[in-house]
Design an enzyme around this catalytic site. Structure first.
Site: not given
Ligand code: NAG
Ligand code: NAG
Ligand code: NAG
Ligand code: NAG
Ligand code: NAG
Length: 334
Positions: A112, A168, A176, A226, A229
């Site tokens: 994280e 999600s 963002r 950072y 995926e």
């Protein structure tokens, strides 16, 4: 002297030079690659145990002389103990109680970002090494990487949509989300995921994305290295060109070619970015895939592999190091 005896001496913390010095006549029996490194997994990430029976590092990842165990009785026989951050802060968790062997290395692990890593302050002077997605970690475990000369069959699905995003965790404070609210005034985005009540099953995600030209690879927080995926899997593997929001362009270019992605900050405004995407030609679009001629992609998504990678780095890392200010290191303030 039997090899077994030497192994016990090593387990007790004798270093290899002193064993060789003492039992020099048996030197030929021990070369450095004969020595197995034992890594104790103190708690499984997300309480999700994986099958580590047999020689799992060799069988799955071709990493030799590396033993993973999750048996806490092996504490005194382990070269390394690895602690995953999330479980460290769970109620009722415990740390090893026996007095700590100074030769044993404790590794702090997280994937994280600092924004989602709480309570670091109490772990000063505890961990010797770090295992994170940050390149300057002792054990660098990226979410993915380009592999030269790896030939891969990439997805060439017909494109039916311009731009998609699967999300999600959607929160108004995220950079963002601020970007998206502005951007979606200028261009329609097909949004999937829990945040929009359009969840995709895990095996549906890549096939769905593969029908779009572009994917919004927007990181949940902005930090050095950072890059998750969302870039490696959802964009590169699925065959959609990533439009990234994350660390600065130069940071991405440490890991991927400059012409393989679009950075939201390449444009003065969301409106300009939307106009650019809308006016894309096929010739221009194909240039984003130049990298496929030279590289394939490796995705890291199994904790066993990350833990096995500790063994690969073990001989090369400092044995007298401690993070006296882990939070400062991770948040970049020291
Ligand atoms: C765990 O892996 C070993 C070795 O690959 C295999 O023989 C065994 O069946 C697996 N156990 C489970 C519970 O899947
Ligand atoms: C492990 O070693 C410590 C000293 O480093 C010792 O105090 C403790 O009793 C040992 N524990 C076991 C279970 O052997
Ligand atoms: C950890 O170290 C930093 C830097 O020395 C310090 O500011 C902080 O208060 C320490 N945290 C604790 C809980 O001692
Ligand atoms: C590639 O595209 C085909 C056709 O849509 C799809 O069935 C397949 O699952 C895709 N593979 C990946 C890895 O996205
Ligand atoms: C690891 O850190 C501890 C705590 O500061 C220290 O006592 C020990 O010597 C370190 N061990 C290694 C192998 O770096």
């Amino acid at each position: 002297m039997a090899l077994g005896t030497i192994f016990v001496l090593l387990s007790l913390g004798w270093n290899i030079q002193s064993v060789l010095f003492t039992f020099g006549s048996e030197q030929a029996l021990i070369t450095s690659h004969d020595i197995t490194t034992t890594v104790l997994i103190w708690h499984w990430p997300f309480h999700y145990p994986l099958n580590i029976s047999g020689d799992v590092c060799l069988d799955l990842y071709n990493i030799k002389n590396c033993r993973l165990t999750d048996n806490r009785d092996m504490l005194n026989f382990s070269d390394v103990v690895v602690f995953h951050h999330r479980e460290l802060n769970k109620k009722g968790q415990s740390m090893p109680t026996d007095s700590r062997n100074p030769e044993q290395v404790w590794v702090w692990a997280t994937l994280e970002s600092p924004s989602n890593t709480k309570n670091l302050g109490k772990w000063n002077n505890t961990f010797n090494w770090t295992l994170t997605y940050r390149e300057d970690s002792d054990i660098f475990v990226p979410y993915g990487q380009l592999v030269p000369k790896l030939h891969m069959q990439f997805n060439t699905s017909a494109k039916t949509g311009l731009l998609t995003w699967a999300v999600s965790n959607y929160h108004r404070t995220q950079e963002r989300v601020k970007f998206f609210k502005d951007f979606s005034n200028y261009l329609n985005v097909d949004v999937y995921g829990k945040a929009r009540n359009k969840p995709l099953c895990s095996s549906c995600l890549l096939p769905t994305i593969s029908h779009y030209y572009f994917y919004l690879a927007l990181e949940n927080s902005v930090h050095k290295d950072y890059i998750t995926e969302k870039l490696w899997k959802n964009s590169f593997l699925a065959g959609a060109v990533p439009v990234v929001l994350g660390p600065p362009r130069e940071n991405y270019e440490k890991f991927i070619p400059a012409d393989s992605f679009i950075h939201v900050s390449d444009f003065a405004s969301a409106k300009d970015l939307a106009a650019f995407l809308k006016s894309m030609t096929i010739e221009r679009y194909e240039q984003y895939f130049h990298w496929r001629q030279e590289y394939g992609i490796k995705i890291y998504n199994d904790w066993r592999e990350r833990f096995c990678m500790i063994c690969t780095r073990y001989p090369h890392l400092p044995k007298d190091q401690v993070y006296s200010n882990l939070e400062g290191w991770f948040t970049g303030n020291s």
